[in-house]
Structure formats: structure tokens, C-alpha cells
Write a protein that holds these residues in place. Structure first.
Motif, mmCIF file in Angstrom:
data_model
loop_
_atom_site.group_PDB
_atom_site.id
_atom_site.type_symbol
_atom_site.label_atom_id
_atom_site.label_comp_id
_atom_site.label_asym_id
_atom_site.label_seq_id
_atom_site.Cartn_x
_atom_site.Cartn_y
_atom_site.Cartn_z
ATOM 1 N N PHE A 169 0.854 -1.181 0.000
ATOM 2 C CA PHE A 169 0.000 0.000 0.000
ATOM 3 C C PHE A 169 0.889 1.230 0.000
ATOM 4 N N SER A 170 0.487 2.260 -0.726
ATOM 5 C CA SER A 170 1.228 3.535 -0.730
ATOM 6 C C SER A 170 0.417 4.580 0.013
ATOM 7 N N PHE A 171 1.061 5.211 0.975
ATOM 8 C CA PHE A 171 0.427 6.275 1.745
ATOM 9 C C PHE A 171 0.795 7.619 1.134
ATOM 10 N N SER A 172 -0.148 8.540 1.162
ATOM 11 C CA SER A 172 0.074 9.896 0.687
ATOM 12 C C SER A 172 -0.723 10.837 1.580
ATOM 13 N N PRO A 173 -0.041 11.748 2.308
ATOM 14 C CA PRO A 173 -0.768 12.650 3.215
ATOM 15 C C PRO A 173 -1.852 13.469 2.514
ATOM 16 N N GLU A 174 -1.685 13.721 1.216
ATOM 17 C CA GLU A 174 -2.685 14.499 0.478
ATOM 18 C C GLU A 174 -3.847 13.636 -0.004
ATOM 19 N N GLY A 175 -3.739 12.326 0.154
ATOM 20 C CA GLY A 175 -4.792 11.457 -0.364
ATOM 21 C C GLY A 175 -5.008 10.239 0.497
ATOM 22 N N ALA A 176 -4.343 9.161 0.173
ATOM 23 C CA ALA A 176 -4.534 7.888 0.876
ATOM 24 C C ALA A 176 -3.674 7.839 2.129
ATOM 25 N N SER A 177 -4.265 8.159 3.259
ATOM 26 C CA SER A 177 -3.520 8.178 4.521
ATOM 27 C C SER A 177 -3.943 7.050 5.461
ATOM 28 N N GLU A 178 -4.838 6.209 4.990
ATOM 29 C CA GLU A 178 -5.341 5.125 5.835
ATOM 30 C C GLU A 178 -5.533 3.860 4.994
ATOM 31 N N GLU A 179 -5.090 2.750 5.540
ATOM 32 C CA GLU A 179 -5.291 1.455 4.901
ATOM 33 C C GLU A 179 -6.140 0.606 5.832
ATOM 34 N N VAL A 180 -7.281 0.157 5.340
ATOM 35 C CA VAL A 180 -8.165 -0.720 6.099
ATOM 36 C C VAL A 180 -8.348 -1.982 5.273
ATOM 37 N N GLU A 181 -8.031 -3.105 5.864
ATOM 38 C CA GLU A 181 -8.171 -4.389 5.184
ATOM 39 C C GLU A 181 -9.059 -5.285 6.037
ATOM 40 N N ASP A 182 -9.987 -5.970 5.384
ATOM 41 C CA ASP A 182 -10.926 -6.850 6.072
ATOM 42 C C ASP A 182 -10.994 -8.148 5.274
ATOM 43 N N TYR A 183 -10.380 -9.191 5.792
ATOM 44 C CA TYR A 183 -10.265 -10.454 5.082
ATOM 45 C C TYR A 183 -11.158 -11.520 5.708
ATOM 46 N N THR A 184 -11.861 -12.246 4.872
ATOM 47 C CA THR A 184 -12.599 -13.422 5.305
ATOM 48 C C THR A 184 -11.681 -14.618 5.097
ATOM 49 N N VAL A 185 -11.464 -15.380 6.154
ATOM 50 C CA VAL A 185 -10.568 -16.531 6.098
ATOM 51 C C VAL A 185 -11.269 -17.745 6.701
ATOM 52 N N SER A 186 -10.692 -18.887 6.501
ATOM 53 C CA SER A 186 -11.195 -20.110 7.114
ATOM 54 C C SER A 186 -9.978 -20.868 7.631
ATOM 55 N N LEU A 187 -9.590 -20.558 8.852
ATOM 56 C CA LEU A 187 -8.388 -21.129 9.453
ATOM 57 C C LEU A 187 -8.769 -21.846 10.746
ATOM 58 N N ALA A 188 -8.433 -23.109 10.842
ATOM 59 C CA ALA A 188 -8.768 -23.894 12.028
ATOM 60 C C ALA A 188 -7.495 -24.362 12.719
ATOM 61 N N GLY A 189 -7.570 -24.489 14.042
ATOM 62 C CA GLY A 189 -6.450 -25.010 14.820
ATOM 63 C C GLY A 189 -5.234 -24.106 14.830
ATOM 64 N N ILE A 190 -5.438 -22.799 14.753
ATOM 65 C CA ILE A 190 -4.328 -21.849 14.674
ATOM 66 C C ILE A 190 -3.710 -21.651 16.058
ATOM 67 N N THR A 191 -2.404 -21.843 16.136
ATOM 68 C CA THR A 191 -1.680 -21.670 17.403
ATOM 69 C C THR A 191 -0.923 -20.344 17.449
ATOM 70 N N ALA A 192 -0.638 -19.766 16.262
ATOM 71 C CA ALA A 192 0.066 -18.485 16.216
ATOM 72 C C ALA A 192 -0.290 -17.742 14.937
ATOM 73 N N LEU A 193 -0.347 -16.424 15.052
ATOM 74 C CA LEU A 193 -0.569 -15.553 13.909
ATOM 75 C C LEU A 193 0.543 -14.519 13.927
ATOM 76 N N GLU A 194 1.224 -14.367 12.808
ATOM 77 C CA GLU A 194 2.365 -13.456 12.729
ATOM 78 C C GLU A 194 2.088 -12.377 11.698
ATOM 79 N N LEU A 195 2.250 -11.124 12.107
ATOM 80 C CA LEU A 195 2.103 -9.976 11.225
ATOM 81 C C LEU A 195 3.494 -9.382 11.021
ATOM 82 N N ARG A 196 3.955 -9.359 9.781
ATOM 83 C CA ARG A 196 5.241 -8.736 9.444
ATOM 84 C C ARG A 196 4.950 -7.457 8.686
ATOM 85 N N ILE A 197 5.513 -6.352 9.163
ATOM 86 C CA ILE A 197 5.290 -5.062 8.528
ATOM 87 C C ILE A 197 6.633 -4.497 8.078
ATOM 88 N N ASP A 198 6.724 -4.183 6.788
ATOM 89 C CA ASP A 198 7.871 -3.455 6.259
ATOM 90 C C ASP A 198 7.343 -2.057 5.960
#
Length: 166
Positions: free
Chosen positions: A115-144
Motif C-alpha cells: 500500500f502507498s500512503f500519501s498525506p494528500e490522499g490515501a492516509s489510511e489502509e483498512v483491510e478486512d479479510y474473510t478466512v477459514s483457518l482452524a487449529g491456529i496456534t500463532a498468527l504473525e504480522l510482518r510489517i515493512d
């Protein structure tokens, strides 16, 4: 190939997920982070608080790629991942990836988004994902937070306004 059009009016009438149906990560998991600004702790991004500041959320204390690792006390099933990232100060391109684990040898990428942020335009990223994950022991979010990695430009710290799981 079979296909059908989704009735947009029916989608618009779908009620939002009630706040009380989000997982209570405070009670269900331990969170590990690579860095944290003491003014913006990870709890502010993961837990709904009635007295939250207008801009709250998590922010890394140092620049560069960061990891937020949520380890569940007991395996959980996930059907929705909702996250929000805000950057109103400076333009940048960022990437995040979400990985799920359900055992020692099962660590798989679920989502990758740039995603590209621009203070004059796109300053917010909202993501809403539908998933089907069972038996999850860990969730990892990596942000660059800065895909350009240009040392002549100001370096950016990763941030996360909110992350909700259902």
C-alpha cells in the motif's frame, strides 16, 4: 468456470460484526513484538478500550521491518482478520504479510499486501479479510513500513492502528 454476480444491495445490508464477537486477545494469547514505542503499546492496537485516545495503536520504537507475533494459549479458529493502519505525516510504500501456524511444521503465508500512503490522499489502509483457518496456534504480522529503503529519505517506523480477529 462457474460464476455469479454478487448482489451489492445484499452485501450492503449485511450487518457489521458486533464488537463483542472479536476475539479477546488479552485473555487468549501472548503477544511478542520486535520493537515498541512506550507511548504506543501493542495493547492499544489489539484491545478495544472505551477510554482510548483519538489516535492510539501500536508503533515501533525503531525503523525497519517489524514483527507482531500472537501466540494463542489454545488453538483457535479464525474466520475474519481486520486491520487498520494510518499514516498521515509522510508519503511511503509499505508491505505487510500475515502468516498462520497450526503446528511446529505448519507456518504458511495467508495474506500479503502493499500500500502507498500519501498525506494528500490515501492516509489510511483498512483491510478486512474473510478466512477459514482452524487449529491456529500463532498468527504473525510482518510489517515493512518503507519498501523504498532509501537512506537519503526519512526512515519510517511501523505502526498499527488496530488488529481484530474473529
Amino acid at each position: 468456470m462457474r460464476k455469479s454476480l454478487i448482489d451489492q444491495e445484499a452485501v450492503a445490508k449485511c450487518p457489521p460484526v458486533p464488537q463483542d464477537s472479536w476475539l479477546d486477545l488479552d485473555a487468549l494469547a501472548t503477544v511478542h513484538i520486535t520493537s515498541e514505542d512506550s507511548l504506543f503499546p501493542i495493547e492499544d492496537a489489539l484491545i478495544d478500550k472505551p477510554d482510548a485516545k483519538p489516535w492510539s495503536g501500536w508503533r515501533a520504537a525503531r525503523t525497519g521491518p517489524q514483527i507482531v507475533l500472537i501466540k494463542f494459549d489454545h488453538p483457535v479458529s479464525l474466520r475474519r482478520i481486520h486491520l487498520r493502519i494510518v499514516e498521515a505525516a509522510s508519503p511511503r510504500s509499505q508491505e505487510f504479510a500475515i502468516f498462520a501456524s497450526s503446528g511446529e511444521n505448519d507456518h504458511r503465508e495467508i495474506i500479503r499486501q502493499q500500500f502507498s500512503f500519501s498525506p494528500e490522499g490515501a492516509s489510511e489502509e483498512v483491510e478486512d479479510y474473510t478466512v477459514s483457518l482452524a487449529g491456529i496456534t500463532a498468527l504473525e504480522l510482518r510489517i515493512d513500513p518503507d519498501r523504498a529503503h532509501d537512506p537519503t529519505q526519512s526512515q519510517h517506523c511501523a505502526s498499527l492502528q488496530s488488529l481484530r480477529l474473529a
